[in-house]
Design a protein around this motif. Structure first.
Motif, short mmCIF file in Angstrom:
data_model
loop_
_atom_site.label_atom_id
_atom_site.label_comp_id
_atom_site.label_asym_id
_atom_site.label_seq_id
_atom_site.Cartn_x
_atom_site.Cartn_y
_atom_site.Cartn_z
N CYS A 272 1.13 -1.25 0.24
CA CYS A 272 -0.09 0.61 -0.02
C CYS A 272 0.81 1.35 -0.31
CB CYS A 272 -0.81 0.12 1.01
SG CYS A 272 -0.55 0.09 2.95
N CYS B 60 2.61 -0.39 5.02
CA CYS B 60 2.50 -0.31 6.23
C CYS B 60 2.96 -1.73 7.16
CB CYS B 60 0.41 -1.00 6.51
SG CYS B 60 -0.32 -2.36 5.37
N CYS C 235 2.73 -5.02 5.19
CA CYS C 235 3.21 -4.73 3.17
C CYS C 235 4.47 -4.26 3.56
CB CYS C 235 2.96 -3.45 2.70
SG CYS C 235 1.07 -3.92 2.16
N THR D 150 -4.52 -1.26 5.50
CA THR D 150 -5.24 0.02 4.98
C THR D 150 -5.90 -0.23 4.18
OG1 THR D 150 -3.90 0.74 3.20
CG2 THR D 150 -2.56 0.77 6.10
ZN LIG Z 1 -0.56 -2.65 3.09
#
Ligand SMILES: [Zn+2]
Length: 354
Positions: free
Chosen positions: A94, A98, A101, A111
């Protein structure tokens, strides 16, 4: 170059068009597409149900199941060479990068602002050439070239099984019997993985006992149940693990009856949202009284693709050409439209780019 594109949310906008060939940016490679697999998601995108083009593009190049050859290496790519056979994963981290990720688990993104090739804000691989970040490529041994187009759906099944086992570390768990609801490509691939793990596997679907799907189940040592003859609700046996791969609410609810004590059920479908369930209290009590657990699983990451490669070789060794049998329709690019027509006996349709 030629590409299969859609213009969501327009209905039935899928077409073969000429678009510019992409260039690999820093950290990317240029892929020469060999084959594309088509699944339910592709069909739903072509129907305009979902799918989002990249920012600034009117169209989305379709295709998230592929096998390709590296044609050109971008700057700062070290671990790959031109000519390597690869399968790219689908989801990319993302914008916010995040926690999940960041550590290679974009399939567990927090997210929802991730990107997905051929689905959400990134072009797919259904074009003569495509680009991907080199960090999300899986190298394919040449002996698996013919089967590698199945690696993406296999990775989805790998995640479902891996997560089920991981979740069940909540106690001592020695599963003996699994039930797979649905005998599409995902259900059949999950069945094969569970057979490799030594489980007794039952598979239920609506096809006749002599259908190809039923034969594939028996070929890997599973038991096939035609629900038209034996509805799931009439089965008395209980299972340690149930995988729901039909996406149908009424089937999924019926399958709850199959759950034994301490069992787990994994949902892989996208279900109709407004279907009433009058027995929800019973569902919840069933969960509580047997320490049962339900969870959903979507997408997959590199670890699931890598596990898939290992299992693909093992399935080939144990069950010979059974994976080839999943590919029920092979099309040339010019006949791509046939891939979007429904076919009851279909398991996997593959489009050849060369
Ligand atoms: Zn993410």
């Amino acid at each position: 170059m030629k590409a299969i594109t859609v213009e969501p949310p327009k209905r039935n906008s899928v077409k073969l068009v000429e678009i510019p060939k992409p260039l690999p940016a820093k950290g990317q490679v240029l892929l020469k597409t060999l084959r594309i697999g088509i699944d339910g998601t592709d069909r739903e995108i072509s129907e305009g149900i979902y799918g989002t083009p990249p920012n600034g593009s009117r169209y989305l190049v379709l295709g998230h199941e592929t096998v390709a050859k590296i044609e050109e290496i971008g700057d700062q790519v070290e671990s790959f060479s031109e000519g390597d056979l690869v399968v790219p994963t689908v989801r990319r981290p993302c914008k916010e990068n995040c926690l999940n990720c960041r550590i290679g688990e974009s399939d567990m993104c927090l997210t929802g602002n991730y990107f997905e090739h051929g689905i959400y804000k990134l072009h797919g691989f259904a074009s003569e050439y495509a680009v991907s970040d080199a960090n999300f490529l899986i190298k394919i041994p040449t002996e698996l070239e013919n089967l590698a187009v199945l690696l993406e759906p296999l990775s989805i099944a790998e995640k479902a099984v891996t997560q089920s086992f991981k979740i069940q570390e909540r106690m001592v768990w020695e599963p003996k019997k699994a039930f797979v609801v649905g005998a599409g490509s995902l259900g059949l691939l999950a069945t094969m993985i569970l057979r490799l793990k030594g489980l007794k596997v039952y598979v239920a679907a609506t096809r006749e006992k002599e259908s190809l799907k039923a034969k594939i189940v028996r070929r890997v040592g599973g038991t096939y149940i035609n629900v038209r003859e034996t509805p799931i609700g009439t089965l008395e046996e209980k299972f340690d693990l149930v995988i729901e791969a039909t996406g149908r609410v009424e089937v999924a609810l019926e399958a709850l009856n199959l759950l034994g004590p301490n069992s787990v059920m994994c949902f892989l479908g996208i279900y109709r949202e407004k279907k009433a369930c009058e027995e929800f209290g019973k569902v919840l009590t069933t969960m509580v009284l047997g320490n049962r657990l339900m969870f959903g699983s979507v997408s997959s990451n590199k670890s699931h693709f890598e596990r898939g490669i290992k299992d693909m070789s093992e399935i080939k060794r144990r069950y010979k050409d059974v994976l080839n049998k999943l590919i029920t329709k092979k099309l040339y690019l010019t006949d791509f439209e046939q891939a979007f027509k429904s076919d009851r006996e279909e398991i996997k349709t593959v489009i050849y780019f060369k």
